[in-house]
Design a protein around this motif. Structure first.
Motif, PDB file in Angstrom:
ATOM      1  N   ASP A  30       0.821  -1.220   0.000  1.00 54.66           N
ATOM      2  CA  ASP A  30       0.000   0.000   0.000  1.00 54.66           C
ATOM      3  C   ASP A  30       0.851   1.264   0.000  1.00 54.66           C
ATOM      4  N   ASP A  31       2.021   1.204   0.604  1.00 52.33           N
ATOM      5  CA  ASP A  31       2.821   2.405   0.842  1.00 52.33           C
ATOM      6  C   ASP A  31       3.714   2.794  -0.327  1.00 52.33           C
ATOM      7  N   GLY A  53       1.622   5.194  -3.927  1.00 47.76           N
ATOM      8  CA  GLY A  53       0.960   4.405  -2.911  1.00 47.76           C
ATOM      9  C   GLY A  53      -0.378   5.010  -2.528  1.00 47.76           C
ATOM     10  N   SER A  54      -1.162   4.227  -1.804  1.00 45.63           N
ATOM     11  CA  SER A  54      -2.478   4.684  -1.357  1.00 45.63           C
ATOM     12  C   SER A  54      -3.308   5.191  -2.525  1.00 45.63           C
ATOM     13  N   ASP A  55      -3.261   4.416  -3.632  1.00 47.11           N
ATOM     14  CA  ASP A  55      -4.079   4.705  -4.813  1.00 47.11           C
ATOM     15  C   ASP A  55      -3.804   6.074  -5.405  1.00 47.11           C
ATOM     16  N   ARG A  75      -4.420   0.330  -9.263  1.00 44.40           N
ATOM     17  CA  ARG A  75      -3.901  -0.635  -8.313  1.00 44.40           C
ATOM     18  C   ARG A  75      -5.022  -1.188  -7.447  1.00 44.40           C
ATOM     19  N   ASP A  76      -4.862  -2.439  -7.056  1.00 46.85           N
ATOM     20  CA  ASP A  76      -5.788  -3.098  -6.148  1.00 46.85           C
ATOM     21  C   ASP A  76      -4.968  -3.500  -4.935  1.00 46.85           C
ATOM     22  N   ASP A  77      -5.018  -2.694  -3.911  1.00 44.52           N
ATOM     23  CA  ASP A  77      -4.196  -2.951  -2.738  1.00 44.52           C
ATOM     24  C   ASP A  77      -4.629  -4.215  -1.997  1.00 44.52           C
ATOM     25  N   ASN A  80      -2.682  -6.765  -3.875  1.00 43.14           N
ATOM     26  CA  ASN A  80      -1.266  -6.440  -4.139  1.00 43.14           C
ATOM     27  C   ASN A  80      -0.939  -6.509  -5.631  1.00 43.14           C
TER      28      ASN A  80
END
Length: 131
Positions: A30-31, A53-55, A75-77, A80
């Motif tokens: 995520d970061d 990070g964080s979309d 991105r799909d956190d 991953n």
């Protein structure tokens, strides 16, 4: 261990769409920013784009001039995974596509991280566009 696995490449015709995936593991996904790069035969590596990070909430995401308006990174956190949606493919998009992320401790740079800080690279996936 940090691992990045790019997939989804193939042979397509001009004008069609293709979506690449980059599955990541071994770090706080995520970061960290994830960048996409490509290298065509006989050419230097080129930055395709990056999602922070964080979309992308830090606003540092970017796209290369040659793909702006055609390519989109998401991105799909939860999974991953980062995606590279490529639309209106052109002959000049033919290349090996790599996903990469900066080294540990460089998360604060977001997508402003210079390429020298990209320490982890996937194995690449080949996209071949033909007429």
């Amino acid at each position: 261990d940090v691992q990045l696995q790019a997939s989804g490449g193939g042979k397509v015709q001009t004008g069609v769409s293709l979506r690449l995936s980059c599955a990541a593991s071994g770090f706080p996904f995520d970061d960290y920013a994830i960048g996409w790069f490509r290298q065509a035969p006989g050419k230097e590596r080129e930055g395709v784009g990056c999602i922070s990070g964080s979309d992308g909430s830090d606003g540092s995401s970017w796209y290369g001039d040659s793909v702006k308006g055609r390519f989109t990174i998401s991105r799909d956190d939860a999974d991953n995974t980062v995606y590279l949606q490529m639309n209106s493919l052109k002959l000049e998009d033919t290349a090996v596509y790599y996903c990469a992320t900066p080294r540990a401790g460089a998360s604060a740079y977001g997508c402003h991280a210079p390429i020298e800080l990209y320490a982890y690279w996937g194995q690449g996936t080949l996209v071949t566009v033909s007429s």
